[in-house]
Every structure is written in structure tokens, then in C-alpha cells.
Design an enzyme around this catalytic site. Structure first.
Site, PDB file in Angstrom:
ATOM      1  N   PRO B 146       0.660  -1.414  -0.312  1.00 12.14           N
ATOM      2  CA  PRO B 146      -0.011  -0.007   0.128  1.00 12.14           C
ATOM      3  C   PRO B 146       0.787   1.193  -0.056  1.00 12.14           C
ATOM      4  O   PRO B 146       0.554   2.510  -0.049  1.00 12.14           O
ATOM      5  CB  PRO B 146      -1.054   0.203   0.941  1.00 12.14           C
ATOM      6  CG  PRO B 146       0.055  -0.960   2.210  1.00 12.14           C
ATOM      7  CD  PRO B 146       0.465  -1.993   1.221  1.00 12.14           C
ATOM      8  N   GLU B 147       2.402   1.098  -0.565  1.00 11.42           N
ATOM      9  CA  GLU B 147       2.722   2.680  -0.026  1.00 11.42           C
ATOM     10  C   GLU B 147       2.252   3.264  -0.994  1.00 11.42           C
ATOM     11  O   GLU B 147       2.539   4.150  -0.842  1.00 11.42           O
ATOM     12  CB  GLU B 147       4.224   2.393  -0.960  1.00 11.42           C
ATOM     13  CG  GLU B 147       5.374   1.521   0.233  1.00 11.42           C
ATOM     14  CD  GLU B 147       5.092  -0.187  -0.185  1.00 11.42           C
ATOM     15  OE1 GLU B 147       4.275  -0.932  -0.290  1.00 11.42           O
ATOM     16  OE2 GLU B 147       6.207  -0.797   0.652  1.00 11.42           O
ATOM     17  N   VAL B 148       1.497   3.436  -2.395  1.00 10.39           N
ATOM     18  CA  VAL B 148       0.661   4.651  -2.793  1.00 10.39           C
ATOM     19  C   VAL B 148       0.159   5.470  -2.145  1.00 10.39           C
ATOM     20  O   VAL B 148       0.705   6.549  -2.679  1.00 10.39           O
ATOM     21  CB  VAL B 148       1.228   3.833  -3.921  1.00 10.39           C
ATOM     22  CG1 VAL B 148       2.593   4.464  -5.192  1.00 10.39           C
ATOM     23  CG2 VAL B 148       0.395   3.292  -4.717  1.00 10.39           C
TER      24      VAL B 148
END
Lengths: 249, 265
Positions: B146-148
Site C-alpha cells: 500500500p506504499e502509493v
């Protein structure tokens, strides 16, 4: 023949020549590059789709009948489109609805996400005409891996949307063409809502990792296709195509 | 001349470093456990330091054929402990660099590595699952990158995911963000095996470990070494550049603002 739309944070590049199944001309290819450059300034994601029943039937080869120089322009223009889609800071989602053939299929390689539909036809029948799809080899092999890429570039047959999703040419396969467009829009809206700095940095990094930021790879692929332009084989086979089309009329 | 400013203190974990990464050896199998269950095994500098120390031991061992990597408690690994480093200048770069070096060492270990993904494997945690030669999870675990969604860039884990699932699928997963189920992770190619429930995980891991351990240790080592050479796993430069890029994105003002909101700081 290229239309753009913006709704919310999503931009759309629409191939708008439905009466010719969105067959590509050099002007349309330049139009796609310009549209992407314009939309990426303000949009968080871009949808690439066709107007009418199909996404894109490939190059408009009838243009090559009158002007022998057009084939080179089409191949060069296609290579520029793939690079522009890839290097645009916003992620690009393609709706490969109905058909994505030859140049149409090649454009998918520049996109970050590809959605197709079960009955869609995809592939590269151009080797039959003495034309090499080598220009799109670097991006196709990234999507499918080397085994299926070899099969698709050498076999002039077409595959359907389900098979395209199974080999990685598409990321998703919807039941109908309309559902494929809807799904591409939904994915783009989701991507467009994410913070843009991290998204752009991630896309740039993926390009660096897979080599699509390097012109020498793309140039070599283009050169391989260009080397056959005007060859005896291509001329003979295109002449046969024109004769066949004349007989039909 | 003014004396140099001492570096700001990094918050430390209450447990000692050796407790943070537990290593149990029962030759020819070893088990390395991320042991920070209260923080869902989030990768802090201390945890990574402890993991590096364990790598030093493992790199020397010649009696181990299979290493199982797992997490204590319910989670496998919740990813980078960004909360801990957000307000400490230079700390994100140290944390990401340490993670990058750890992925390289884990991949280069001579023994076969099996990820026992007992629960959530998120961001850098999901990246560790990709570095393992095998990874097994259960259908309901939560995995993904889920970094972005947080405005950060999964640059350290990207090369490992690309090697695992191919460039085209990796692009869809990393740009799309979000999380998927263990079943979804299996379908995406991130894990090599999925079992229906958490209760069935240990049986499946045991079966795989026994099968792997039945292989000739030299044959396994030689094969793994060749695979690492073929797929570029030993290219430290790309992981190091990724760590630098990831840290530079974390330190962007836009990202810091998003992180403070999303992490509730």
C-alpha cells in the site's frame, strides 16, 4: 481523430475514428503523444480507449498504398506513442475493448494497466504482410515473459481476451467490451486519487528497473521493424492485399 | 569551533536486539522469527539490526539446508516502522538502507529460504516474502504493497517483486496499492502456496520443509546460487539505489504531510 476529455482527476485519450475501427494514421499517433503530454500536467491518471466497438484495429495500411513513406512514419509514430505512454508521470490504463490488433496491441505495451474483454481479439497478424512487429517486442516481453512473447510475435493468429489475461498481455478480462471500459475507468479513478509524488516516483523507478526509460532498447526495436520497410517481401504482400481488396469492391 | 551536533537519538526498543530476531536451529532446518509482536513485527532499526546479526550467523553455517522465516504473534511483518523515523532527520534513509541490505543478505543465504507468512505481510513485509525462495500463507492473511496510498515509493521491494511475478504484473500491483488476501497473493504469484485456514499452515510448511530438506545440500546450494546469478538477485546496486530513492520520497514535504495524516501523528 484523437479526442481528450477530463473528468475529475482522470484524463481520457480517445481514438475517435470508429468508422475505420480506429485504424491509426501518422497524425493520430502524433495526436496521442500530444494528448498525453497535455493531460499529464493536470491529471492523476489517464485512460486510453477507442470510440465505438473496438479499441484499435492497427495501422491504416490503405495510406501506404498512395505513399510508400507512410509505413516508416507509422512505425516511428508508434514507437513514440509507446515511449510517451510509458514516460508520462501519471499512470495509464488501457481499455483494450473489442480488438487490439498489431499497432493497437503494441500500444498496450506502453500502458501500466490493461483491461480487455472476453470476446476481444488481440495479436500481431502483420508478419503475413511482411511487416515485423519487433518495434513492440521490448514492452510485450515485459508483460508476458519471453515464452509467450515469442509465440505472439511469430504467430500471426489472434487470441481472445481471456487468453490475453492468462499470459499477462492484459491484467484483467471483463465479460463485455462495455464492462472493460467501465473497469478501466474505475481503476484510473482509484489511481488518480493517490498522492501523485509517490505514484510518479514509483512509475519512474519501474521504468528504470525494466529498461523502458532507455532509448537505446526502444531504438533498436524500432530499427528492426524499419529494416523491412520497402522490402520486396513487404511490397509483394501488400500488393496482394490491395488486389484482394479491389476484388472485394 | 563549535563541536559537531550529536545525531538525534533514535528511539530504541525495550527488548534487546537478540530477542527481536529469534534463531532456532535443529539441523538441517533453522527458523528465524521476527519477534516484535506488539508492533506486528514492524521493521524498526533495532529489529533490522537484530536480523543482520542473525544473517552473520546463518552465512557461516554449513549444516543448515532450509531456513524458515516467520513472524511472532498474529502478523508476519507489518512493514517499515515509519512512525518511529518520521520526525528524525536522516532516519528514514538509515532504515531503508538497512532493509535493502537485509533483503540482499537474505537472498544470498546459501540455504533455501521458506517464508511462513502467518499473517499480515505488508509493504516491506510483503517484500520479505518475495525475497524468500518459497512463501506459504493462508487464504485470509492480508498481503500487499500500500506504499502509493501513503504517498511513498516501494523502491526497495520493487526489484524483488519484479523478479517474483514479472515486470507487467509487478507494475499493476505496485501502482495499484491496497491489500489483497492470501488467496489473492497466491493468484498474483507472490506466494508459492496457500492453505485454506491458518490452522493448516504449519502442516503445509512442515511438509514443504521436509521435502526440501531431502534434497542434496550441495545440489540445492549450487542451484540457488545459479538462480541468483541468472535473475540479477546479486545486483546490490539496484537495491541500494532503490533505498535512496525511497528515502528521498519519504522526506518530501508532500509525503510527510500525507504520512502524518494517514498514520495519525
Amino acid at each position: 481523430m484523437i479526442r481528450t476529455e477530463v473528468s475529475g482527476a482522470v484524463g481520457r485519450v480517445i481514438l475517435a475514428r470508429p468508422e475505420k475501427r480506429n485504424a491509426l494514421t501518422p497524425a493520430m499517433l502524433a495526436g496521442i503523444v500530444a494528448a498525453v503530454a497535455e493531460l499529464e500536467k493536470t491529471c492523476g491518471a489517464i485512460v486510453l480507449r477507442g470510440e465505438g466497438e473496438v479499441f484499435c484495429a492497427g495501422f491504416d495500411l490503405t495510406l501506404c498504398r498512395e505513399d510508400k513513406g507512410v509505413m516508416g512514419e507509422l512505425l516511428t509514430g508508434l514507437s513514440r506513442v509507446v515511449r510517451a505512454l510509458r514516460r508520462c508521470t501519471a499512470p495509464v490504463v488501457a481499455a483494450a475493448h473489442g480488438a487490439a490488433i498489431a499497432g493497437g496491441c503494441a500500444m498496450l505495451g506502453g500502458c501500466d494497466v490493461v483491461v480487455t474483454d472476453a470476446a476481444a481479439k488481440l495479436g500481431y497478424p502483420v508478419v503475413r504482410l511482411g511487416i515485423s512487429p519487433a518495434v513492440s517486442a521490448p514492452t510485450l516481453r515485459l508483460l508476458t515473459g519471453d515464452g509467450p512473447a515469442r509465440e505472439r510475435m511469430l504467430d500471426p493468429g489472434l487470441i481472445d481476451g481471456r487468453r490475453a489475461a492468462a499470459i499477462g498481455l492484459a491484467h484483467e478480462c471483463a465479460e463485455t467490451a462495455a464492462a472493460a471500459i467501465e473497469r478501466a475507468e474505475a481503476i484510473a479513478a482509484d489511481l488518480a486519487a493517490k498522492p501523485r509524488g509517490g505514484m510518479a516516483a514509483t512509475k519512474r523507478w519501474l521504468n528504470e528497473l525494466d529498461g523502458t526509460d532507455r532509448d537505446e532498447i526502444m531504438d533498436a526495436a524500432l530499427a528492426a521493424s524499419m529494416a523491412l520497410v520497402g522490402s520486396d517481401e513487404e511490397r509483394t504482400r501488400l500488393a496482394q492485399l490491395w488486389a484482394k481488396q479491389d476484388r472485394k469492391q | 569551533m563549535t563541536p559537531p551536533t550529536p545525531p538525534p537519538p533514535t528511539p530504541t526498543d525495550p527488548t534487546t536486539s537478540s530477542d527481536l530476531a529469534l534463531l532456532e536451529v535443529s539441523s538441517p532446518v533453522a527458523r528465524l522469527t521476527l519477534n516484535r509482536p506488539d508492533a506486528r513485527n514492524a521493521l524498526s532499526l533495532d529489529l533490522l539490526t537484530a536480523l543482520h546479526a542473525r544473517m552473520e550467523e546463518l552465512e557461516k553455517r554449513e549444516d543448515i539446508t532450509v531456513l524458515v522465516l516467520t513472524g511472532a504473534g498474529k502478523a508476519f511483518c507489518a512493514g517499515m516502522d515509519l512512525k518511529q523515523v518520521l520526525n528524525v532527520p536522516g532516519a528514514p534513509a538509515r532504515l531503508l538502507s538497512s532493509l535493502g541490505e537485509f533483503t540482499l543478505r537474505l537472498r544470498a543465504l546459501p540455504m533455501v529460504v521458506v517464508g511462513r507468512v502467518n499473517g499480515a505481510a505488508i509493504g516491506g513485509g510483503c517484500g520479505l516474502a518475495c525475497v524468500c525462495d518459497f512463501a506459504i500463507t493462508h487464504a485470509d492473511s492480508k498481503m500487499g504493497f500500500p506504499e502509493v496510498d501513503l504517498g511513498v515509493c516501494p523502491a526497495v521491494v520493487a526489484p524483488w517483486l519484479v523478479r517474483k511475478v514479472g515486470a507487467g504484473r509487478a507494475r499493476r500491483i505496485l501502482l495499484g496499492g491496497g491489500l489483497m488476501s492470501g488467496q489473492g497473493a497466491f493468484e498474483a504469484g507472490i506466494v508459492t502456496q496457500v492453505v485454506p485456514t491458518a490452522a493448516e499452515l504449519d502442516g503445509a510448511v512442515e511438509e514443504l520443509v521436509q521435502r526440501l530438506a531431502s534434497g542434496g545440500p550441495h545440489a540445492l546450494r549450487a542451484t540457488k546460487r545459479l538462480l541468483n546469478e541468472l535473475d540479477g538477485s546479486l545486483d546490490a546496486g539496484v537495491v541500494r539505489r532503490g533505498a535512496g530513492l525511497s528515502a528521498s520520497v519519504v522526506e518530501m514535504p508532500e509525503t510527510q504531510a500525507v504520512l502524518r495524516t494517514k498514520l495519525g501523528m
